[in-house]
Design a protein around this motif. Structure first.
Motif, mmCIF file in Angstrom:
data_model
loop_
_atom_site.group_PDB
_atom_site.id
_atom_site.type_symbol
_atom_site.label_atom_id
_atom_site.label_comp_id
_atom_site.label_asym_id
_atom_site.label_seq_id
_atom_site.Cartn_x
_atom_site.Cartn_y
_atom_site.Cartn_z
ATOM 1 N N GLY A 95 25.656 2.344 83.208
ATOM 2 C CA GLY A 95 25.594 3.609 82.483
ATOM 3 C C GLY A 95 24.311 3.765 81.695
ATOM 4 N N ASP A 134 26.977 7.825 78.787
ATOM 5 C CA ASP A 134 27.794 8.022 79.983
ATOM 6 C C ASP A 134 28.028 6.672 80.646
ATOM 7 N N ALA A 135 29.064 6.607 81.452
ATOM 8 C CA ALA A 135 29.416 5.374 82.171
ATOM 9 C C ALA A 135 29.073 5.501 83.643
ATOM 10 N N SER A 194 19.323 1.940 79.605
ATOM 11 C CA SER A 194 20.094 2.097 80.846
ATOM 12 C C SER A 194 19.780 0.956 81.801
#
Length: 340
Positions: A330, A289-290, A325
């Motif tokens: 993200g 995910d961003a 992360s």
């Protein structure tokens, strides 16, 4: 091969009994010899034989040299003549063949016969050699017969094991096919007739749980299709790139639960409504995910989501999970199962 082979048991028994048979035999022969001579010398020789026979019963390591000395002593004292000496000699030579290997009995027999010939002449040579050879031949025939019995028994046991495995495999396959009919086939039929996508996805997850309970060795599941269903059921907009990756049902279940937890974490904490799911050959799954990201080392110990629901589940099926992360960059979760 399981258990003790018949050949080993039989030869061990023959070797163990050879000494006592020799000891009892020479004592009885000497008893009759002492009676036949009726002299003090005969009874003295009987006492000597009885004492030396203790080695045949209780001292197998020295039984051969003691027997050698016993026969030589009788031959020298009695002149090598008469039934007494000859019978003790042949009894000794026969039982030697049952108790010791050829590398021991051949030189011992040759030495004993040389002494006997020197004392009494070659008259006893033919009988002694013939009986020794026949005793060794009988021993070898017994050994080969017991070995053949072992081979036949082992082949029969292998055939029985193979038949049992085949029966069990057939039973498991029939049970698994019946289970597939009751679960996955019914779900496919529901989807083919335009069933509600949410209901179909929920039913597919239940089917996966049931199939996983059958054990990892009983059937496989397409990991890509299973995780694509999880992505569609998520509240996020998930871009899915999934290859066909067959894995055991139990492994697929662990991935399903781990990926569901990862997507829930994105939805709750990442600050984004989008994610990306990649399933590639080699059972490598990436969830990316961003969002706002985080520092994995700062996650409190009581937060069991990533640790318990993701890492521990993959580790339980032989896989591994890692989280990459940073704040503002993200999050990327990598799940791997080394199926090879």
């Amino acid at each position: 091969m399981p258990g003790v082979l018949l050949e080993a048991r039989l030869l061990a028994t023959v070797s163990r009994l050879a000494g006592p048979v020799r000891g009892a035999g020479v004592v009885l022969i000497s008893l009759f010899g002492a009676f036949s001579t009726g002299s003090a010398l005969g009874w003295a020789l009987f006492a000597f034989v009885a004492v030396t026979a203790v080695a045949d019963f209780r001292l197998p390591r020295v039984a051969l040299p003691v027997a050698f000395v016993r026969v030589v002593s009788l031959s020298v004292v009695l002149g090598g003549e008469g039934q007494w000496v000859l019978t003790v000699l042949t009894t000794t030579l026969i039982t030697w063949q049952w108790q010791w290997p050829l590398r021991v009995t051949v030189p011992a027999t040759a030495a004993l016969l040389a002494v006997q010939v020197a004392v009494a002449g070659p008259g006893v040579l033919v009988r002694a050699v013939l009986e020794s050879v026949l005793a060794r031949v009988a021993y070898e025939l017994l050994r080969r017969s017991s070995r053949r019995v072992d081979v036949v028994r082992e082949r029969a046991a292998e055939q029985s094991r193979a038949a049992a495995v085949a029966l069990d495999r057939g039973r498991r396959e029939r049970e698994y096919l019946a289970l597939l009919h009751d679960t996955a086939a019914a779900t496919f039929l529901m989807a083919a007739h335009g069933g509600d996508p949410v209901a179909v996805a929920a039913q597919a997850r239940r089917d996966l749980v049931v199939l996983a309970e059958r054990g990892e060795a009983e059937g496989t599941v397409d990991l890509g299709a299973a995780l694509a269903a999880v992505a569609r059921d998520s509240g996020l907009a998930v871009r899915v790139s999934a290859e066909v990756v067959p894995v055991p049902a139990g492994v697929a279940l662990a991935f399903v639960r781990a990926v569901r937890e990862l997507l829930v974490n994105v939805e709750r904490h990442a600050g984004t409504r989008e994610a990306e799911l990649t399933v590639s050959r080699g059972a490598v799954v990436i969830v990316r995910d961003a969002g706002q990201g985080f520092v994995p080392g700062d996650v409190p110990e009581h937060r069991r989501g990533l640790r318990g629901s993701v890492a521990d589940r993959l580790r339980a099926v032989g896989g591994a999970a890692s989280i990459d992360s940073e704040p503002g960059r993200g999050t990327t979760a990598s799940l791997v199962w080394p199926h090879d």
